[in-house]
Each structure stands twice: as C-alpha cells, then as structure tokens.
Design a protein around this motif. Sequence first.
Motif, PDB file in Angstrom:
ATOM      1  N   VAL A 223       0.825  -1.210   0.000  1.00 49.16           N
ATOM      2  CA  VAL A 223       0.000   0.000   0.000  1.00 49.16           C
ATOM      3  C   VAL A 223       0.860   1.261   0.000  1.00 49.16           C
ATOM      4  O   VAL A 223       0.591   2.214  -0.731  1.00 49.16           O
ATOM      5  N   PHE A 224       1.920   1.278   0.810  1.00 51.37           N
ATOM      6  CA  PHE A 224       2.709   2.490   0.991  1.00 51.37           C
ATOM      7  C   PHE A 224       4.019   2.508   0.202  1.00 51.37           C
ATOM      8  O   PHE A 224       4.858   3.382   0.407  1.00 51.37           O
ATOM      9  N   GLY A 225       4.186   1.540  -0.686  1.00 52.38           N
ATOM     10  CA  GLY A 225       5.330   1.577  -1.596  1.00 52.38           C
ATOM     11  C   GLY A 225       6.664   1.246  -0.965  1.00 52.38           C
ATOM     12  O   GLY A 225       7.711   1.746  -1.424  1.00 52.38           O
ATOM     13  N   THR A 226       6.677   0.415   0.074  1.00 48.40           N
ATOM     14  CA  THR A 226       7.952   0.028   0.685  1.00 48.40           C
ATOM     15  C   THR A 226       8.252  -1.453   0.476  1.00 48.40           C
ATOM     16  O   THR A 226       8.991  -2.074   1.242  1.00 48.40           O
ATOM     17  N   LEU A 227       7.676  -2.011  -0.570  1.00 46.32           N
ATOM     18  CA  LEU A 227       7.928  -3.406  -0.904  1.00 46.32           C
ATOM     19  C   LEU A 227       9.355  -3.531  -1.448  1.00 46.32           C
ATOM     20  O   LEU A 227       9.750  -2.776  -2.329  1.00 46.32           O
TER      21      LEU A 227
END
Length: 237
Positions: A223-227
């Motif tokens: 969701v928050f782009g920290t993958l």
Amino acid sequence: MVSQEFTVDLNKPLVFQVGHLGEAYQEWVHQPIVSKEGPRFFANDFLEFLTRTVWWAVPTIWLPVVCWCLSMSIQRGNTLPRLALMAAAGIFLWTLIEYTLHRFLFHIKTKSYWGNTAHYLLHGCHHKHPMDGLRLVFPPAAAAILCVPFWNLVKLIATPSSAPALFGGGLLGYVIYDCTHYYLHHGQPSKEPAKNLKRYHLNHHFRIQNKGFGITSSLWDIVFGTLPPSKSSSQSN
C-alpha cells in the motif's frame, strides 16, 4: 569527530556504549552479528533480567487478557457476530500499527547519545543481534505500558460495548505478530506462506533494511510503496 572514532567493546555491557558512536551508530547497528548468544546489555543484573523475555511469555500473559476483553464486550451487550467483526477489525488495525511503528519509530534515524541509546534498546539491538532469542519479543512490562494509550484511543473510536472487543482483537493481533516474528527467526518453515514470509523478513534484516517493514504480512508495504525489489527478495534465504 571523537564520536566517529569510538569503538564498541562487545565484551562489555553495550547499552551505555552505543550512544558514543554518534553519527556512526546507524552504520554500526545495521551490520548484524549472527549469533544465538545475546550480548550483555547492563552491568546491573536486575536491569539485565528485564531485557530478556522467553517467546512463550507473550501468549501466556496476553491471551487471557484477550479472552477477558472479549467476554467483557459480551457482558456489555455485544452480539456474537458484532463481537467477531470488531475483533477482526482490531486484528486488521494492529497490522497497520505494526507497520507504522516498525517503519517510523523502530527505524528512526538517531545520532545523539541518548537517541542512539533509546533506539538500541527499542529496536537497534534486534538488528545488531537478530538471532538473540531472548530479545526478540516485547517485554510484557513495556507492552503493558503501551496498552494504556492504545486503550484510550480505542475508547475514542468505539462504543462502550464494542471497545473491549476491538482492543482485544488488536491485542490478539499483537500476540500473533510477536509469535510470528519469533518463528520467522528461529523456525524452519517448509511450506508456504510461512516459508516466503521468513524469506521476506530476513531480506529486511540482511539486504534491504529500509524496506519490508511488515512482519505478519506485506500488505502495508504494498500500500505504501515500501515493498523490497523482487530480485533481492528472491535471492535472500
């Protein structure tokens, strides 16, 4: 700078040493030492005792509290379907809290003496010694203190009958999180999704420590782009 030249003596209690690292602390703490033998934190035996927690203390202490919260919600007139819904919402809310704490508090950048010291106690020790089995789950006394503001928050957003169920669900989410976290470090899963989750978390420790903040799932990282990049994730063990 003098702080840059400081060297931590691993044979002495660490907590009151790490603050002297200054700006060099961030680099030092993210160079893990892989050993099941944990370091000494304090010279004082009682303080040292407080830093060590066996994993099974978490479900032993907190699951009865979860049950009490759910029963309290029933006593206040909540129906079973609504109880289940609020408990599930609490677990879901915990996953967001888990991610937020890990990303923004546990990985805060510090360089002052007391900032480094506090960070090391809170989370830095886990990154420096990731296989220290007695400092992997949260000490119950500290967890009890943190329950107070979370309970007050729940009371603000839920009805009197639903608040215990929502809080109990969140507490259950925490128990699942801490037990899962321990298993990801010390268990040997052979099947998915546990095997992939272990790989995902160890990737955070040993490859890309500024991504992959989820423990029980990668949902909020997505969701928050920290993958983490898939290539690094697939290469980790």
